[in-house]
Design a protein around this motif. Sequence first.
Motif, PDB file in Angstrom:
ATOM      1  N   GLU A  56       0.845  -1.191   0.000  1.00 13.58           N
ATOM      2  CA  GLU A  56       0.000   0.000   0.000  1.00 13.58           C
ATOM      3  C   GLU A  56       0.878   1.237   0.000  1.00 13.58           C
ATOM      4  O   GLU A  56       2.007   1.207   0.473  1.00 13.58           O
ATOM      5  N   ARG A  57       0.344   2.299  -0.534  1.00 18.57           N
ATOM      6  CA  ARG A  57       1.020   3.588  -0.399  1.00 18.57           C
ATOM      7  C   ARG A  57      -0.019   4.590   0.072  1.00 18.57           C
ATOM      8  O   ARG A  57      -1.198   4.460  -0.225  1.00 18.57           O
TER       9      ARG A  57
ATOM     10  N   ALA B  41      -3.613   3.498  -1.209  1.00 20.33           N
ATOM     11  CA  ALA B  41      -3.817   2.899  -2.519  1.00 20.33           C
ATOM     12  C   ALA B  41      -3.119   1.552  -2.547  1.00 20.33           C
ATOM     13  O   ALA B  41      -1.987   1.420  -2.077  1.00 20.33           O
TER      14      ALA B  41
ATOM     15  N   CYS C  35      -1.110  -1.294  -4.329  1.00 20.27           N
ATOM     16  CA  CYS C  35      -0.178  -1.241  -5.456  1.00 20.27           C
ATOM     17  C   CYS C  35       0.797  -2.417  -5.408  1.00 20.27           C
ATOM     18  O   CYS C  35       0.772  -3.228  -4.495  1.00 20.27           O
TER      19      CYS C  35
END
Length: 74
Positions: free
Chosen positions: A54-55, A63, A65
């Motif tokens: 996640e970011r 988000a 990813c």
Amino acid sequence: MLLGLETDPARRFEALFRKRAARGAGDRQLPKFARHEAHVAAVLAAGGFWAFSERRVGKDGAAVCLPMIAPPKA
């Protein structure tokens, strides 16, 4: 018209899907075994599930990813 089908064929396909789902046939596109308790137990016994990283997005968002994160080694 999500698939680019005309209205009449789209209605027929939707009606067919709903009849199949009402009979318990469900959606063939969804993996049935993935929600099965024996499958989950087997995957956990083999080391666990991989996960997306996640970011952070903004102050409170995240988000999903790549890269994938391997389950921790036991």
